[in-house]
Design an enzyme around this catalytic site. Structure first.
Site, mmCIF file in Angstrom:
data_model
loop_
_atom_site.group_PDB
_atom_site.id
_atom_site.type_symbol
_atom_site.label_atom_id
_atom_site.label_comp_id
_atom_site.label_asym_id
_atom_site.label_seq_id
_atom_site.Cartn_x
_atom_site.Cartn_y
_atom_site.Cartn_z
ATOM 1 N N SER A 130 0.801 -1.226 0.000
ATOM 2 C CA SER A 130 0.000 0.000 0.000
ATOM 3 C C SER A 130 0.832 1.274 0.000
ATOM 4 O O SER A 130 0.349 2.326 -0.438
ATOM 5 C CB SER A 130 -0.933 0.014 1.216
ATOM 6 O OG SER A 130 -0.193 -0.062 2.418
ATOM 7 N N GLU A 182 -5.435 8.561 12.679
ATOM 8 C CA GLU A 182 -4.012 8.907 12.816
ATOM 9 C C GLU A 182 -3.210 7.728 12.303
ATOM 10 O O GLU A 182 -2.968 6.761 13.016
ATOM 11 C CB GLU A 182 -3.664 9.219 14.277
ATOM 12 C CG GLU A 182 -4.297 10.499 14.790
ATOM 13 C CD GLU A 182 -3.747 10.925 16.141
ATOM 14 O OE1 GLU A 182 -2.786 10.279 16.630
ATOM 15 O OE2 GLU A 182 -4.277 11.895 16.699
ATOM 16 N N HIS A 238 0.578 5.057 6.230
ATOM 17 C CA HIS A 238 0.123 5.447 4.895
ATOM 18 C C HIS A 238 0.241 6.956 4.710
ATOM 19 O O HIS A 238 -0.002 7.728 5.631
ATOM 20 C CB HIS A 238 -1.314 4.989 4.690
ATOM 21 C CG HIS A 238 -1.448 3.506 4.775
ATOM 22 N ND1 HIS A 238 -1.958 2.871 5.884
ATOM 23 C CD2 HIS A 238 -1.100 2.535 3.903
ATOM 24 C CE1 HIS A 238 -1.941 1.568 5.699
ATOM 25 N NE2 HIS A 238 -1.414 1.337 4.504
#
Length: 223
Positions: A9, A185, A189
């Site tokens: 990701s 939070e 990422h």
């Protein structure tokens, strides 16, 4: 020449409902500044094992021809699987990936994993263990270029400090983001600003290695 990306990701393009969350691979080719097509196969949650099992690696290989660059960055999710430990399953899978890219005439380039933003008492923690070390060792063992994104992102976060580096990541207060209405939070990422900054660094490093990428990419990166 094409640039093909394999990763998790932190590299992947995110779905629209997650905007402005983004992986750096989504910003590697601003359409008006790049002369090489970028194909981003990275997927959230991917490991060196699942990327192959889900067929993404074979899709990437099928598109690879002589002279193409294949950038490979895994580690965040591999470290959650005991059989994909840095010096065993993870290293073996990367060796196999490199061999398969070379068999297609492509140019494999390993990337160490971008660091997570974990500060404790003002000090940036090490969160990826031996995974970046193993990638550096594989670069020497296999005679290939390595983009040390772990070392670079660590230096960047430390330069910006605990407060300043927060802007690179996906942080929202309750009510600020429709998908995460309760707030978020996230120190793994990236906000698109952080992803763009890493993508620019990747472009500059590839150019410095002689792969002929245009420095004018900087014109497409927002401050």
């Amino acid at each position: 020449m094409k640039i093909l990306l394999a990763g998790d990701s932190t590299v992947a393009a995110c779905p629209g409902y997650e905007y402005p969350m983004s992986g750096w691979g989504a910003h590697l080719a601003p359409e008006t500044y790049w002369w090489a097509a970028v194909h981003n196969y990275a997927k959230g949650g991917a490991t060196t094992e699942s990327f192959r099992a889900e067929g993404l690696w074979y899709e990437l290989l099928n598109q690879t021809v002589k002279g193409d660059l294949v950038l490979i960055q895994f580690g965040h999710n591999d470290q959650k699987r005991g059989h994909l430990a840095a010096r065993t399953g993870y290293a073996d899978n990367l060796r196999r990936m490199v061999a398969e890219v070379r068999a297609k005439g492509g140019v494999p380039i390993l990337c160490t994993s971008v660091e997570r933003r974990h500060f404790s008492a003002g000090q940036l923690e090490v969160t990826l263990g031996d995974y970046p070390v193993v990638v550096r060792e594989l670069g020497a063992e296999l005679g290939l270029d390595v983009l040390d994104l772990n070392q670079w992102t660590r230096a960047l976060y430390q330069e910006l400090g605990e407060g300043g580096s927060k802007e690179l990541f996906f942080h929202f207060a309750p009510g600020e983001h429709a998908h995460w209405a309760g707030g978020l939070e996230d120190n793994t990422h990236f906000h698109e600003k952080g992803a763009q900054r890493i993508a620019l660094h990747v472009a500059e490093q590839l150019e410095s290695l002689g792969y002929g990428l245009a420095a004018t990419m900087s014109a497409g990166v927002r401050a």
